[in-house]
Design a protein around this motif. Structure first.
Motif, short mmCIF file in Angstrom:
data_model
loop_
_atom_site.label_atom_id
_atom_site.label_comp_id
_atom_site.label_asym_id
_atom_site.label_seq_id
_atom_site.Cartn_x
_atom_site.Cartn_y
_atom_site.Cartn_z
N TYR A 154 7.38 70.14 6.91
CA TYR A 154 8.16 69.72 8.07
C TYR A 154 8.98 70.85 8.65
CZ TYR A 154 7.10 65.19 6.02
OH TYR A 154 6.45 64.12 5.49
N ALA A 155 9.14 70.80 9.96
CA ALA A 155 10.06 71.73 10.61
C ALA A 155 11.50 71.27 10.38
CB ALA A 155 9.76 71.79 12.11
N THR B 104 11.90 79.83 16.09
CA THR B 104 12.13 79.80 17.52
C THR B 104 13.17 80.86 17.86
OG1 THR B 104 13.85 78.15 17.26
CG2 THR B 104 11.62 77.35 17.66
N CYS C 60 15.20 76.43 15.19
CA CYS C 60 14.28 75.65 14.36
C CYS C 60 13.37 76.61 13.60
CB CYS C 60 13.47 74.72 15.25
SG CYS C 60 12.21 73.76 14.38
N SER D 40 12.31 67.39 11.06
CA SER D 40 11.43 66.84 12.08
C SER D 40 10.35 65.97 11.43
CB SER D 40 10.77 67.97 12.86
OG SER D 40 9.82 67.46 13.76
N SER E 283 9.60 76.31 11.54
CA SER E 283 8.48 75.41 11.31
C SER E 283 8.10 75.35 9.83
CB SER E 283 7.27 75.86 12.14
OG SER E 283 6.72 77.04 11.58
N SER E 284 7.15 74.49 9.52
CA SER E 284 6.70 74.34 8.14
C SER E 284 6.03 75.61 7.60
CB SER E 284 5.73 73.16 8.01
OG SER E 284 4.56 73.44 8.75
N TYR F 283 7.44 66.31 12.39
CA TYR F 283 6.27 67.16 12.55
C TYR F 283 6.45 68.52 11.88
CZ TYR F 283 5.74 63.67 16.23
OH TYR F 283 5.66 62.50 16.92
N SER F 284 5.37 69.24 11.75
CA SER F 284 5.41 70.56 11.14
C SER F 284 5.82 71.65 12.13
CB SER F 284 4.04 70.91 10.55
OG SER F 284 3.04 70.86 11.56
N ALA F 285 5.60 71.40 13.42
CA ALA F 285 5.96 72.38 14.44
C ALA F 285 7.36 72.08 14.97
CB ALA F 285 4.95 72.34 15.58
N CYS F 286 7.97 73.14 15.51
CA CYS F 286 9.32 72.99 16.04
C CYS F 286 9.32 72.26 17.38
CB CYS F 286 9.97 74.36 16.21
SG CYS F 286 10.57 75.06 14.65
N SER F 287 10.40 71.57 17.64
CA SER F 287 10.62 70.91 18.91
C SER F 287 12.01 71.28 19.40
CB SER F 287 10.53 69.39 18.76
OG SER F 287 9.28 68.99 18.26
#
Length: 125
Positions: free
Chosen positions: A32-33, A58, A50, A99, A52-53, A101-105
């Motif tokens: 997870y991010a 970022t 952020c 998050s 990421s996994s 998700y694994s990617a940053c938001s």
């Protein structure tokens, strides 16, 4: 149980530095991010940065760009936020969040679904 615990906040003079920690439990950072956020008095929560996994970072919000570095220690399951050249306007409660998700938001809400209790940062002379 998923949990995040922030630490490392405190009172620092303008121009000083702090390193915040976000210790995760109940899940691993490999999936997870993790984001960092802050909320100044009377203002809405602001996304800062952020990771990421896979460890991708970022650039960070414009308000802190060039002054912060996000990193992590997989062995300790902990994410860090190094903050330099602190300004009085950096004062606030700093939170980390997981998050979905694994990617940053870049978001101050969804898809971040698990939040820590926050750590206070006060920049003042």
């Amino acid at each position: 149980q998923l949990q995040l615990v922030e630490s490392g906040g405190g009172l620092v003079q303008p121009g000083g530095s702090l390193r915040l920690s976000c210790a995760a439990s109940g899940f691993t950072l490999d999936y997870y991010a993790i984001g960092w956020f802050r909320q100044a008095p009377g203002k809405e929560r602001e996304w800062i940065s952020c990771i990421s996994s896979t460890g991708g970072r970022t650039q960070g919000a414009d308000s802190v760009k060039g002054r912060i570095t996000i990193s992590r220690d997989i062995a300790k399951n902990t994410v860090y936020l190094q903050m330099n050249s602190l300004k009085p306007e950096d004062t606030g409660v700093y939170y980390c969040a997981k998050s979905r998700y694994s990617a940053c938001s870049v978001s101050s809400g969804f898809p971040y679904d698990t939040w820590g209790q926050g750590t206070q940062v006060t920049v003042s002379s």
